[in-house]
Write an enzyme that holds these catalytic residues in place. Sequence first.
Site, short mmCIF file in Angstrom:
data_model
loop_
_atom_site.label_atom_id
_atom_site.label_comp_id
_atom_site.label_asym_id
_atom_site.label_seq_id
_atom_site.Cartn_x
_atom_site.Cartn_y
_atom_site.Cartn_z
N LEU A 22 -5.65 60.49 -9.43
CA LEU A 22 -4.50 61.16 -10.05
C LEU A 22 -3.43 61.60 -9.05
O LEU A 22 -2.33 61.95 -9.47
CB LEU A 22 -4.96 62.37 -10.88
CG LEU A 22 -5.99 62.07 -11.98
CD1 LEU A 22 -6.24 63.31 -12.83
CD2 LEU A 22 -5.56 60.91 -12.87
N ASN A 23 -3.72 61.58 -7.74
CA ASN A 23 -2.69 61.99 -6.78
C ASN A 23 -1.65 60.91 -6.57
O ASN A 23 -0.72 61.09 -5.81
CB ASN A 23 -3.33 62.35 -5.43
CG ASN A 23 -3.77 61.13 -4.65
OD1 ASN A 23 -4.24 60.15 -5.23
ND2 ASN A 23 -3.60 61.15 -3.34
N ARG A 24 -1.82 59.75 -7.22
CA ARG A 24 -0.85 58.68 -6.98
C ARG A 24 -0.65 57.75 -8.18
O ARG A 24 0.38 57.11 -8.30
CB ARG A 24 -1.27 57.86 -5.76
CG ARG A 24 -2.64 57.21 -5.93
CD ARG A 24 -3.23 56.76 -4.60
NE ARG A 24 -4.47 56.02 -4.78
CZ ARG A 24 -5.65 56.57 -4.99
NH1 ARG A 24 -5.76 57.88 -5.08
NH2 ARG A 24 -6.72 55.82 -5.14
N CYS A 34 -31.55 46.69 14.35
CA CYS A 34 -32.11 47.49 15.44
C CYS A 34 -31.22 48.69 15.77
O CYS A 34 -31.71 49.76 16.08
CB CYS A 34 -32.30 46.64 16.70
SG CYS A 34 -33.56 45.41 16.45
N LYS A 76 -8.41 51.48 -16.91
CA LYS A 76 -7.09 51.59 -16.30
C LYS A 76 -6.05 50.71 -16.99
O LYS A 76 -4.94 51.14 -17.27
CB LYS A 76 -7.17 51.21 -14.82
CG LYS A 76 -7.77 52.28 -13.96
CD LYS A 76 -7.71 51.90 -12.49
CE LYS A 76 -8.19 53.08 -11.65
NZ LYS A 76 -8.18 52.79 -10.22
N CYS A 112 -6.21 25.65 7.16
CA CYS A 112 -6.63 26.62 6.15
C CYS A 112 -7.45 25.94 5.06
O CYS A 112 -7.11 24.86 4.58
CB CYS A 112 -5.41 27.29 5.52
SG CYS A 112 -5.82 28.37 4.15
ZN ZN Z 1 -3.75 29.05 3.49
#
Ligand code: ZN
Lengths: 496, 574
Positions: free
Chosen positions: B62-64, B178, B77, B421
């Site tokens: 609620l702060n934003r 570990c 929402k 990519c």
């Molecule tokens: Zn890409």
Amino acid sequence: MNKYDRQIRLWSEAGQGSLKSARHLVLGVTAATTEFVKNMVLAGIGHVTIVDGNSVTEADRSASFFMHHDVDGSNRAQVIAQYIQSLNDEAEVVGAAENPNHYIQTPELLASYDIIITTRLADDILMQLWKNVCKTSVLIQIDSYGCVGQVRSFFLWHTIVDSHPESRVELYLHNLWSEIESYSDSIDLEALENHDHEHIAFVVLLIKALQEWKRRHHNGPPSTLPEKKEFKAIIKAFERTYDQENVSEAVRNAWRVSVPKVPEGLSKLFEIQEGCNLREFGLQLTFFSLVRALKQFVAKYDRLPLSGDLPDMKSDTAGYNRIVEIYRTKAKQDAEQFARVYLNLCQLEGLEPASQSEIEHFCKNCRHIRALRGVPPNEDKRLNLRVHEDSEFKSIFSAICGANEYLYRNHLTTWYGDQSAAEALRDYSAHYADQVGLVYDSSAEELHSVSAFLGGIAAQEATKFTLHQYTPFMHTLVYDAIKQATHVFLNGEIFN
Amino acid sequence: MSSTQRGLRTLLGENAVKRIRTSKVLLVGAGGIGCELIKELVVAGFGEIHLVDLDTIDLSNLNRQFLFSQQHIKKPKALVARDVAKEFNPNVNIVAYQDNIMDAKFSVKWFESFDLVFNALDNAQARQHVNKMCVATNTPLFDCGTAGFLGQCQVIIPGKTECYDCREHPAPKSFAVCTIRSTPSLPIHSIVWAKSFLFSLLFGPPAAESQFDETETDDNREELEKLRKEQNELGDLRENLTSPDFMNKLVHKIFMEDIKRLLSMDAMWENRRAPVPLEVPEYSSKDGQTLASQDQRVWTTAESLSVLADSVERLVSRLEAEKEISFDKDDEDTLDFVAAASNLRSSIFGLGLKSKFAVKEIAGNIIPAIATTNAIVSGLGVIEAMKYLAGLDADLRSVNIWRSADRVFTSEKPAAPNPECLVSGVARTTMTAPADFTINQLIEDILKLKLGYSEVSILSDRLLADPDYDDNLEKTLQELSLHDKFVTVIDDDDERVNLEIYITEGPVNIEQVEIPLRPNQSEADSELLDPADSIPPISSKRTAQDAGLPGTTSSAPGQTFVDLTEQDDAIDLT
Ligand SMILES: [Zn+2]
């Protein structure tokens, strides 16, 4: 948990408390100031009064989410106040259907606000307002015209206790106290087995190296490059095994012995308050009386109070715990002694002292406190036009100031197709007229997204001013949405 | 939008205003940035907005997230945002979905229907998914994100600019077992231990299998043996949760005996600060609840023990109704347990102590969030979208917000796609096939016969087939639920780039596609003239994981990942 959890993680509960007790005044409703208010109310500001004498217009509707046909004809300030109040019932949002000029000319109406937000005010009116409020408030003006805009802030002094430094670690090796010195002396490096030698904390190695340094030199810690090299060689000579980790740590931290006792900016602050009547600092009275007490502490103990924070170091557990304890104890003593010096000062000067937690907070952060000295609006403008600054942004700045002037003088909110506006803008911008078209083409309408950006920036600055945390920018930020670029015209002085 | 917007027309041109008004926009995420974007898109005049978010509203939003208030807590929402936005402004036209954007129903066809997409997500997995769908459908994506005062908006125009995955993003923090179990050196290690190990073994779902990499070496045999013993003993303790001296036994074991056992491994402490078994002071569970509410202050050892004892009592009493309890940062009982136990462990290992407030941030992976940064980033994002629609392609900028003395942000022209990519650097096509079409048919009839592959590997969200793995060959598309999904075809001869095929149901048919050579491959060709002489590139085979495919766990947009998921020998903080 509370609803401010995600921001308390940035600025602590004390910071949230500052927001809760802050009062803002907004003179004039635009999409940009509306966005400003929305952001502050969500963040939990205590009170905001919005002042505007006009009714909702077509231009408002095209740039503000809260204005639409259903509220046509209603007063802008009241519409905005009503909608934004519904976003947070812990904030108090008041809409006043008044001409902002009435407020500007009535000092009593301005007195109770920490920050005053203006928009599209002509520079001489801004100056008039400034004269009325500079002792009590920060002034922020937000101007949004089409694809360009600016945020300007004006204040006499602004002080920051918690500037959120990356680290508060400070070993204070230039001025040892008996506990740390005798602990270090209790360790006879040469008598140690290799294994134990490898587990001596680097702080001890630095202290021992510094003792050796002092035997060789009588003029303070190493400062020149050859001196620093020599000092590192002293540390390196402790090494028993190849690449011994604690020795490497000591070499990496060797610079800490040459850290100035008092940082430069802080020394300047010591000078500035010297001989002044502390009350002249107005709103910053508490800060500067703490600074004066800090100076007295330094005069007495020849160093700043310890923060008590230590870096991680390779060491056996007992040794590490002992060092942590020595530093913590000393930090606690320092905080107590500092509080005593400060309270004495308050008594002597007849000042209302800060709270215990404020004193502790200041003491813990004392090495990193900051102060900014601002400039008034007229000064701001003169300096902003210095020739070497970026000319494109300077031109936008000039055109926006011209637009403010034109609208204010003619009691207008827009200038659709009005040629005299184009001339006024060009006249005002004189040598910097290249970008006048960008401002003129907007007809003084706002693009909501540009205003959301500027309202976000301005609210972030207002938050920093209110918190006395983080460092606001000085002074004028100019934004060009098409180039997606900003330029900050720096002005005033910063002490840190 | 107002009927006039004369200013906007003059600035961006009549055409741009028309395009804005007729655009159909997808907004993924109705959180902090999402709420801001809804407002901005509505005022800018975007015609139709589709909003997807699976999450429900929480007090800490609620702060934003200005469209939500107290009365909406726990409600979805997306739906509340749609309704409240309409209350504020009757011009709002939003289609809202309370759904996971990675759900198959949001198909390629569905993504294709949008002119623009905005990401307002806070988790990498969903962002990668939307990015991939946008690249596959050639839809511009404006990816916005914030963390405290920092933020960014990346402009992604498929085929012309980098995509989200063209640059590597920092991997989530992960710790070796570990480090967590034997040799913690930071407070976070104690917190992970308390949450993912101690708490889950005592109260959580029974562990399906050993958390350890069982391959023993001479180096770790002793340690693994001890850790296994330690874990078995904890299992025994779990059997006695309700016994009156459970707390004493627990403290004795985990803070004293286990530590002594660790200490007995001399070699482990030669170069480390050794732990010191806990000296247990007087404490009482009676004070626990009061102390637990003091969440901004670091507790003493006795106080931590009181909180631990009290939280154990609370958790044990819940076990009658609940069979098992999982850690949740907003479940006070579990948080108190983790805060107290982690601080006790930190004091044993000489690590910094943390307040419960700070432990919550680390254990719950909480990212600070404020309205102003969200407003700033959303403003920048919509401005870029409007510039795109106005045809100002050369002026498009990706922005990073980081405050320096003389600027608020830095902006840069989006770079060209990275040919390496695994999202933008692949070939794409679509095919239709009936439900009973098998993987073998896909390989033989389509890939080998029609597309000329010789050896291939096929992946979806997991490996489907490769030359050494034939378990799925006779399985059908329906059995493997591959309709409305991508499969990735990897050329095992390492010559062509990966091929992504989007499969929908229908008669067997594949769209014509040209599959370019791998960038290093084509270089080699041009240099050596005779392809026959070319040396195969050394690049290793790409796997599902580095193909950036979404994992098997589904996640909600707008939801912060709070789990510490454990995999093999590493614990990930995602
Ligand atoms: Zn890409």
